[in-house]
Enzyme design. Structure first.
Site, PDB file in Angstrom:
ATOM      1  N   LYS A   1       0.846  -1.194   0.000  1.00 14.75           N
ATOM      2  CA  LYS A   1       0.000   0.000   0.000  1.00 14.75           C
ATOM      3  C   LYS A   1       0.877   1.239   0.000  1.00 14.75           C
ATOM      4  CE  LYS A   1      -3.992  -2.136   0.425  1.00 14.75           C
ATOM      5  NZ  LYS A   1      -5.170  -1.942  -0.439  1.00 14.75           N
TER       6      LYS A   1
ATOM      7  N   ASP B   1      -0.377  -0.075  -4.584  1.00 11.86           N
ATOM      8  CA  ASP B   1      -1.807   0.225  -4.495  1.00 11.86           C
ATOM      9  C   ASP B   1      -2.005   1.553  -3.779  1.00 11.86           C
ATOM     10  OD1 ASP B   1      -4.529   0.275  -4.075  1.00 11.86           O
ATOM     11  OD2 ASP B   1      -4.633  -1.653  -3.034  1.00 11.86           O
TER      12      ASP B   1
ATOM     13  N   GLU C   1     -12.011  -2.696  -7.349  1.00  9.33           N
ATOM     14  CA  GLU C   1     -12.763  -2.964  -6.122  1.00  9.33           C
ATOM     15  C   GLU C   1     -13.922  -2.001  -5.926  1.00  9.33           C
ATOM     16  OE1 GLU C   1      -9.126  -2.296  -3.735  1.00  9.33           O
ATOM     17  OE2 GLU C   1     -10.447  -1.318  -2.312  1.00  9.33           O
TER      18      GLU C   1
ATOM     19  N   HIS D   1     -10.238  -8.640  -6.903  1.00  8.59           N
ATOM     20  CA  HIS D   1     -10.059  -7.999  -5.606  1.00  8.59           C
ATOM     21  C   HIS D   1     -10.502  -8.948  -4.506  1.00  8.59           C
ATOM     22  CE1 HIS D   1     -11.871  -5.354  -2.309  1.00  8.59           C
ATOM     23  NE2 HIS D   1     -10.577  -5.193  -2.210  1.00  8.59           N
TER      24      HIS D   1
END
Lengths: 439, 439
Positions: free
Chosen positions: B222, B250, B305, B355
């Site tokens: 992340k 991400d 997502e 996802h």
């Protein structure tokens, strides 16, 4: 601004419009126009309340009520100044600042409808406290204040705050002249009341003649269910309104892309100004394809009543997917997102003709268009506010149409406060209208 | 198929994941992984129930529960055969057939999440009755049956039912060989558990080593909150996983378009395979711009997502806005819309890496990817299912990872049935976990 938000009431209000086929179209055969209705109270001495609603067409209105309830912790107990001193930041907190609630959208669907009702109630409250109609409150904000209203996240590849500021600055010195002009002449309207899909031909013809007599020169017809019917109905309306009349047609998302192009091309002899909602509101690239195919026929593409937020508008406007922007005052997260969309539309030179009708939407969007002319676009060309002659009698300060033009509202607030007796009678399911069955 | 749907129960289930910062990212600092959980009962002798859930991250889960309640009249009292004999028509009725409910989306937000839970519960029920895992039930449907599952409205400019049918026909004779291969080897996974944003560096390093030892070769980190931190963290992960390891990053929608391009370009030396969610999920044209700018650096764009429906997928895939399709099993309206998206991804040659994580998503999406390989794309290249090591202990048949690969589920159903004691303890707000505060 003193005072604290002390209470939030949410009402489920529904009108049995399906009983008369008013509002019927190719996708919505039997809407019961409804509102998730918010009342905000404060501890101020003036006792003023902020009223706001979001529009639905019946079943599921209770889900939006639940969405509004989920926003309660972000509202009750907040000082009113937290909103009036930083309305952009306050709006952003409601629309996307709570990450857990944001997950439910983001900024779309039920939660976005819920945020709209609350944000618009805050603006109604502020305008009432200032003693101004909403359009005037907005038009009296400085360019810097207007820029602060907008959530700029995800917009800067198309428009930056600095560019918006410069554009607003250019129009600021001449705001007063345009305000005077509108106060005198009103803002142009078009009527959708001539041609709901459920109306027989003779009713369409009669309503065209009535609208002409009332001063309208722009008329919208619902189409998309049956091609032969559509060909007959557009010809009928064209005959009734004459060559000078402006005709718009609305398919309410009935078609796939190829089908839309084919079907609308066949209607070209009746010279529609636009085809509204030819396909899914999510299909930006589909709208681009339709717009390109229909441009040589002189037919524009319009959409907006189901466009959820500024990010989708950015794309529709920048890509020339639409030649008319039909922003909705409740589908997006209220006044702030409306201002963002007006700025984007002005940036790309696309006229705004807001979506109205339903219940309360005419009351709401007149403020958007009047503010747009005074402070944002400064233009009236190709612009008109939708008008539908339903349910205005339930409002304390209903919109006023004269000679086919919206008259500028003068009462303080957003014109959206409903009469107490209407709220009571139409409460769902307990109100008299629903308890007694057919009214 | 005999029997009638006799009851719908909806539970609000929440897990206090925010207490450990598991699941933290640049937009979602403190998620409490939650589910609006559906149990469908019938009057059949076998007593089987259909279980389905939709995933949220805490507050507002009760709004999705209200959305599911709004669907009750479309379910209870329906013969089960109405679904099993025409699952596409039944799905379409739930997702968009009731015009009043459709207004609340359409096909997005809270109502789409609500439809997902219900549709997936119907599929779970059907699979349990057939005694098959969901992927097997789907893989045993004929090409014609699979085509019927899809709502083709708004898709035909990109893919027609006939084209989809021909594509499915080509793979049908070799389905059994791919099924055998997966039963033996499993389906590749990647891990997101190494690098939540709230983790300190030493925890990221340790978890990389643990994941490598467990057989993983693909790792997601992340990013997006702080640029210096990101540069340090991607370098750290690259060192830990070696040159052969696959790194994904991400940003959870943190950036505007220009900012995304600039920020991710700076990370190129660490060779990320993709940047996930660089900007708003609504910004199709923004993703196109980012994808074009990053392609020369060898970095792909992924999202999914928060993509609500097939119409948005159609555009993302056809315009090459994404090079990886991260479809979500609950964000869209369940199995049927998942099949539509798999067919579109296959049409445009975009690999699907669903996802997962949250609660139950790993259990769900393994069925999508396994079915995709057997019947739709027939390909494994560049494909892996996300894996997150949270909350699996609450499921009766949790997903099983071995050597960095999902093992093929063998129990009947959609693997989503939660243990009764977990449902009880995590009921919100009355369950033991919430009554007692910190667990």
């Amino acid at each position: 601004m003193n005072g604290t938000l002390t209470a939030l009431r949410v009402l489920d209000v529904r009108f049995p419009t399906s009983r008369e086929l008013d509002g019927s179209d190719a996708m919505n055969a039997d809407p019961d126009y409804s509102a998730a209705y918010v009342i905000l109270a404060t501890d101020r001495d003036d006792g003023l309340e902020g009223h706001g609603l979001t529009f639905t067409i019946g079943r599921g209105n209770e889900v939006v009520v639940a969405g509004i309830e989920a926003l309660r912790p972000l509202l009750v107990g907040q000082p009113l100044a937290a909103f009036t001193e930083a309305p952009g930041a306050f709006h952003r907190q409601l629309a996307s600042g709570d990450a857990q609630l944001r997950w439910l959208g983001p900024e779309k669907g039920v939660m976005q409808l819920a945020v709209a009702a609350v944000v618009n109630a805050l603006w109604d409250l502020w305008a009432k406290i200032e003693g101004k109609p909403l359009w005037k409150l907005l038009s009296d904000l400085s360019p810097a204040q207007l820029v602060e209203l907008v959530d700029w996240r995800y917009l800067t590849d198309a428009l930056t705050p600095e560019e918006a500021r410069r554009s607003l600055d250019r129009l600021a010195p001449t705001r007063a002249a345009r305000e005077g002009e509108l106060r005198e002449l009103g803002y142009p309207a078009y009527t959708t009341s001539v041609g709901w899909l459920g109306y027989p031909d003779e009713k369409v013809a009669r309503r065209c003649r009535e609208a002409l007599a009332a001063g309208f020169s722009r008329f919208k017809l619902k189409i998309g269910a049956n091609r032969a019917d559509d060909l007959r109905r557009v010809a009928l309306v064209r005959r009734e309104i004459g060559e000078a009349g402006v005709l718009m047609v609305d398919a309410n998302q009935r078609w796939d892309v190829g089908q839309a192009i084919e079907w609308v091309s066949a209607l070209a002899p009746a010279r529609p100004l636009w085809i509204e909602e030819p396909t899914s509101p999510d299909d930006i690239l589909g709208h681009v394809a339709i717009a390109r195919a229909l441009a040589p026929l002189g037919i524009g593409v319009a959409t907006g009543e189901m466009i959820s937020n500024r990010v989708v508008w950015k794309q529709l406007l920048a890509s020339r997917a639409v030649s008319f922007c039909q922003l909705d005052f409740c589908r997006m997260s209220g006044v702030n997102e409306m201002v963002a969309t007006l700025l984007l539309a002005s940036r790309f030179g696309v006229p705004v003709c807001p979506h109205a009708g339903g219940v309360g939407l005419c009351e709401y969007v007149q403020h958007a268009s009047i503010f747009d002319y005074i402070a944002v676009s400064g233009a009236l060309e190709n612009r008109a506010i939708e008008y539908v002659d339903h349910l205005h009698e339930h409002f304390v300060d209903p919109c006023v149409i004269r000679g086919g033009r919206y008259q500028v509202p003068t009462a303080a607030g957003a014109s959206i406060t409903m009469k107490a007796e209407s709220l009571q009678a139409h409460a769902f399911p307990g109100g008299a209208i629903w308890r007694n069955g057919r009214s």
